[in-house]
Write a protein that holds these residues in place. Sequence first.
Motif, PDB file in Angstrom:
ATOM      1  N   SER A   1     -24.198   6.334  24.097  1.00  0.00           N
ATOM      2  CA  SER A   1     -24.993   5.133  23.838  1.00  0.00           C
ATOM      3  C   SER A   1     -24.719   4.059  24.889  1.00  0.00           C
ATOM      4  CB  SER A   1     -24.686   4.584  22.436  1.00  0.00           C
ATOM      5  OG  SER A   1     -25.010   5.535  21.444  1.00  0.00           O
ATOM      6  N   THR A   2     -23.431   3.900  25.228  1.00  0.00           N
ATOM      7  CA  THR A   2     -23.081   2.913  26.247  1.00  0.00           C
ATOM      8  C   THR A   2     -23.676   3.277  27.596  1.00  0.00           C
ATOM      9  OG1 THR A   2     -21.003   2.436  25.084  1.00  0.00           O
ATOM     10  CG2 THR A   2     -21.160   1.752  27.378  1.00  0.00           C
ATOM     11  N   LEU A   3     -23.591   4.559  27.962  1.00  0.00           N
ATOM     12  CA  LEU A   3     -24.146   5.010  29.233  1.00  0.00           C
ATOM     13  C   LEU A   3     -25.655   4.833  29.275  1.00  0.00           C
ATOM     14  CD1 LEU A   3     -23.653   6.345  31.969  1.00  0.00           C
ATOM     15  CD2 LEU A   3     -23.882   8.569  30.838  1.00  0.00           C
ATOM     16  N   THR A   4     -26.330   5.172  28.170  1.00  0.00           N
ATOM     17  CA  THR A   4     -27.778   5.004  28.109  1.00  0.00           C
ATOM     18  C   THR A   4     -28.181   3.546  28.247  1.00  0.00           C
ATOM     19  OG1 THR A   4     -27.957   6.948  26.682  1.00  0.00           O
ATOM     20  CG2 THR A   4     -29.835   5.440  26.729  1.00  0.00           C
ATOM     21  N   ALA A   5     -27.473   2.669  27.555  1.00  0.00           N
ATOM     22  CA  ALA A   5     -27.770   1.236  27.643  1.00  0.00           C
ATOM     23  C   ALA A   5     -27.545   0.717  29.054  1.00  0.00           C
ATOM     24  CB  ALA A   5     -26.906   0.461  26.646  1.00  0.00           C
ATOM     25  N   MET A   6     -26.470   1.183  29.720  1.00  0.00           N
ATOM     26  CA  MET A   6     -26.177   0.733  31.074  1.00  0.00           C
ATOM     27  C   MET A   6     -27.259   1.190  32.056  1.00  0.00           C
ATOM     28  SD  MET A   6     -22.742   1.455  33.314  1.00  0.00           S
ATOM     29  CE  MET A   6     -21.755   0.912  31.918  1.00  0.00           C
ATOM     30  N   VAL A   7     -27.641   2.462  31.948  1.00  0.00           N
ATOM     31  CA  VAL A   7     -28.657   2.989  32.859  1.00  0.00           C
ATOM     32  C   VAL A   7     -29.995   2.285  32.648  1.00  0.00           C
ATOM     33  CG1 VAL A   7     -29.999   5.034  33.457  1.00  0.00           C
ATOM     34  CG2 VAL A   7     -27.527   5.213  33.114  1.00  0.00           C
TER      35      VAL A   7
ATOM     36  N   VAL B   1     -32.026   0.086  35.451  1.00  0.00           N
ATOM     37  CA  VAL B   1     -33.399   0.428  35.837  1.00  0.00           C
ATOM     38  C   VAL B   1     -34.329  -0.751  35.607  1.00  0.00           C
ATOM     39  CG1 VAL B   1     -35.367   1.897  35.273  1.00  0.00           C
ATOM     40  CG2 VAL B   1     -33.081   2.891  35.474  1.00  0.00           C
ATOM     41  N   PHE B   2     -34.199  -1.400  34.454  1.00  0.00           N
ATOM     42  CA  PHE B   2     -35.057  -2.547  34.161  1.00  0.00           C
ATOM     43  C   PHE B   2     -34.831  -3.668  35.168  1.00  0.00           C
ATOM     44  CE2 PHE B   2     -35.679  -6.664  32.066  1.00  0.00           C
ATOM     45  CZ  PHE B   2     -37.013  -6.555  31.708  1.00  0.00           C
ATOM     46  N   ALA B   3     -33.546  -3.959  35.486  1.00  0.00           N
ATOM     47  CA  ALA B   3     -33.242  -5.022  36.449  1.00  0.00           C
ATOM     48  C   ALA B   3     -33.787  -4.679  37.832  1.00  0.00           C
ATOM     49  CB  ALA B   3     -31.738  -5.253  36.506  1.00  0.00           C
TER      50      ALA B   3
ATOM     51  N   LEU C   1     -36.544  -6.819  39.814  1.00  0.00           N
ATOM     52  CA  LEU C   1     -36.230  -7.355  41.145  1.00  0.00           C
ATOM     53  C   LEU C   1     -37.289  -6.953  42.163  1.00  0.00           C
ATOM     54  CD1 LEU C   1     -34.179  -8.837  42.946  1.00  0.00           C
ATOM     55  CD2 LEU C   1     -33.028  -6.643  43.282  1.00  0.00           C
ATOM     56  N   VAL C   2     -37.734  -5.714  42.113  1.00  0.00           N
ATOM     57  CA  VAL C   2     -38.762  -5.245  43.059  1.00  0.00           C
ATOM     58  C   VAL C   2     -40.072  -5.986  42.838  1.00  0.00           C
ATOM     59  CG1 VAL C   2     -40.171  -3.265  43.715  1.00  0.00           C
ATOM     60  CG2 VAL C   2     -37.703  -2.991  43.404  1.00  0.00           C
ATOM     61  N   VAL C   3     -40.452  -6.174  41.566  1.00  0.00           N
ATOM     62  CA  VAL C   3     -41.713  -6.858  41.265  1.00  0.00           C
ATOM     63  C   VAL C   3     -41.678  -8.307  41.748  1.00  0.00           C
ATOM     64  CG1 VAL C   3     -43.187  -7.682  39.382  1.00  0.00           C
ATOM     65  CG2 VAL C   3     -42.278  -5.356  39.329  1.00  0.00           C
ATOM     66  N   VAL C   4     -40.541  -8.986  41.513  1.00  0.00           N
ATOM     67  CA  VAL C   4     -40.453 -10.396  41.891  1.00  0.00           C
ATOM     68  C   VAL C   4     -40.407 -10.562  43.408  1.00  0.00           C
ATOM     69  CG1 VAL C   4     -38.992 -12.449  41.782  1.00  0.00           C
ATOM     70  CG2 VAL C   4     -39.392 -11.093  39.721  1.00  0.00           C
TER      71      VAL C   4
END
Length: 275
Positions: free
Chosen positions: A19-25, A29-31, A35-38
């Motif tokens: 769960s921790t690994l999934t949340a981190m990944v 990815v979201f960040a 960042l790319v969009v902005v």
Amino acid sequence: MTAGPIDRVAYRRSRSRRSTLTAMVSTIVFAAVLLVVVTSSPGWSRVHDSFFNLRIGWESLPALLDGLWLNVRVLVVCEVLVLIFGLGIAAVRTLRGPVWFPVRALAIGYVDLFRGLPLLICLYLVGFGLPGLRLQGIPTNPVLLGGLSLVLIYTAYVAEVFRAGIESVHPSQLAAAKSIGLNYRRTMRLVVLPQATRRVTPALLNDFVALQKDCGLISVLGAVDAVRAAQIQSATTYNFTPYVVAGLLFIALAVPSARLADWAAGRLATRQGAV
């Protein structure tokens, strides 16, 4: 065959790690996508120069820190006064008997008035209205008037928090205190208030987190706090970076308090679950 205690513990640990690994990944990815969009937007270069200029931010930092120190001092004084007056009004609202009705009515009127009044309007009314009376002894210092406005507004909120905590104490405890000869004052001091304060601590901390942010509004009266210092620096440099730096300073001030509120709420939930 049933799994033993060791197998269950290992399974829970493996699920927690996944769960921790999934949340981190997913967060990374979201960040990255954000960042790319902005940064790929057409106006990013102009926004970067106007809001994220490192040179201007560094040069304006000393003035902003001086202003933030004023905010911290106002915060500490207001917190102490709000706790004292809020507890007093809450105690008045819990008084029973018709003889106390006028006092209860005044306390209810105060809470209804200042809990419904927007802080910005209160700042204008107190900051410009009181000096306009030209009465002897009325302060004209914008810091004092701004702090008075904060105390008036947040005392109403904290009084309701304390009242909820006081009324959450079971009546049987009041009866037990009366049976051993404690009067109303000693019952409140020894039995009711310790339990009420412990129960409402998370809510009080959340109110004070909000107070930390609202301390920046005293700048509308002319006090040179972090917000007004950012305004001065922005007007001097024709750049909005000082506002961003001031916002980051307020966030750095609020995050520890928010985590403390979360810790207090979790500890209270654990304690109640154990009872």
